[in-house]
Design an enzyme around this catalytic site. Structure first.
Site, PDB file in Angstrom:
ATOM      1  N   GLU A   1      33.424  -1.916 -18.150  1.00 32.14           N
ATOM      2  CA  GLU A   1      34.014  -2.233 -19.706  1.00 32.14           C
ATOM      3  C   GLU A   1      34.744  -1.161 -20.189  1.00 32.14           C
ATOM      4  OE1 GLU A   1      33.340  -5.113 -20.231  1.00 32.14           O
ATOM      5  OE2 GLU A   1      31.150  -5.600 -20.332  1.00 32.14           O
TER       6      GLU A   1
ATOM      7  N   ASN B   1      38.798  -7.817 -22.747  1.00 34.03           N
ATOM      8  CA  ASN B   1      38.781  -6.676 -23.163  1.00 34.03           C
ATOM      9  C   ASN B   1      39.639  -5.747 -21.812  1.00 34.03           C
ATOM     10  OD1 ASN B   1      36.826  -6.366 -21.140  1.00 34.03           O
ATOM     11  ND2 ASN B   1      35.208  -6.050 -22.225  1.00 34.03           N
TER      12      ASN B   1
END
Ligand code: PGA
Length: 264
Positions: A144, A137
């Site tokens: 994140e 990702n």
């Protein structure tokens, strides 16, 4: 940004080890930023081999790891403390008192703890060379997607994708940590040099977005475009979705010709 294209994982690991070893030799009291995960394993194996043959000495080095799972004790087999101990520290002469990994066992006082980790990096003189992997990702450390590009070390909730990627190494779902302590993107951008490694087709989309996409908090690694000294070392599979591979090879050739010291 230097993009170094290599054939496979072994070549990526060897090239990364060449750069790290050269940095340690030219500055024995180097401050290294270290990463965990499957990607840097080959690099650590190469460094161990260089140490064993007597051509590398870590006795004056300091290190700071990027991250640690919240709730895991250093003795837990899936903790990053354990990973570092097994895969590097116990096999070379790294001084443990200067090998820092965030403490996953703290309960409360997270902001204070993280501020102290940042302070400790600063007191050591800042990170000279930061080693990174990249998540599917686009995360670096456990930053994140949607992490602030100015973020510092902090407690971070893991994304569903990261939890899924890492679930297989835990015996059951309840054991899989849902949070981590991680250096921030701002912390990583403060390091003097960044070495980021990627291998395999599963990383191709993230690598292409990080190198050729817009700078966005949706792809944390794209923030590295703002860093003045980043070297991506990637294998053919991870480079699959890059559109300018020929240009990167040309840049590398010209760098070898005119500023070879940038490749050390
Ligand atoms: P990996 O993880 O090296 O295990 O693929 C990379 C990352 O998530 O940063």
């Amino acid at each position: 940004m230097l993009v170094v294209l290599k054939r496979d994982y072994e070549e990526v690991s060897r090239e990364a080890a060449r750069i790290v070893a050269s940095a340690v030799r030219s500055k024995p009291d180097i401050v290294l930023g270290l990463a965990t995960g499957s990607t840097p394993l080959g690099l650590y194996k190469e460094l161990i081999a260089l140490y064993r043959e007597g051509s590398l000495d870590f006795s004056r080095a300091t290190s700071f790891n990027l991250d640690e799972y919240l709730g895991l004790a250093p003795s837990h087999p899936q903790s990053y403390h354990h990973f570092m101990e097994q895969n590097l520290f116990s096999q070379v002469n790294f001084p443990r008192e200067r090998a820092h990994v965030p403490d996953g066992t703290i309960r409360g006082g997270y902001d204070d703890y993280c501020a102290r980790y940042e302070q400790c990096i600063k007191a050591a003189g800042g990170i000279d060379l930061q080693v990174l992997g990249i998540g599917r990702n686009g995360h670096i450390g456990f930053n994140e997607p949607t992490s602030s590009l100015a973020s510092r070390t902090r407690l971070k909730a893991l994304s569903r994708e990261t939890i899924e990627d890492n679930r297989h190494v835990f015996s059951n779902d309840a054991e899989m940590p849902k949070c981590a302590i991680t250096m921030g993107i701002g912390t990583i951008l403060d390091s003097k040099r960044v070495l980021i490694l990627a291998s395999g087709r599963s990383k191709a989309a993230a690598v292409a977005k990080a190198i050729e996409g817009p700078i966005t908090s949706s792809v944390s690694a794209s923030a590295l475009q703002m860093h003045p000294d980043v070297t991506f070392i990637i294998d053919e599979e991870a480079a699959y979705s890059l559109t300018q591979r020929d240009y990167y090879r040309h840049v590398l050739e010209m760098t070898r010709l005119f500023t070879p010291e940038r490749l050390d």
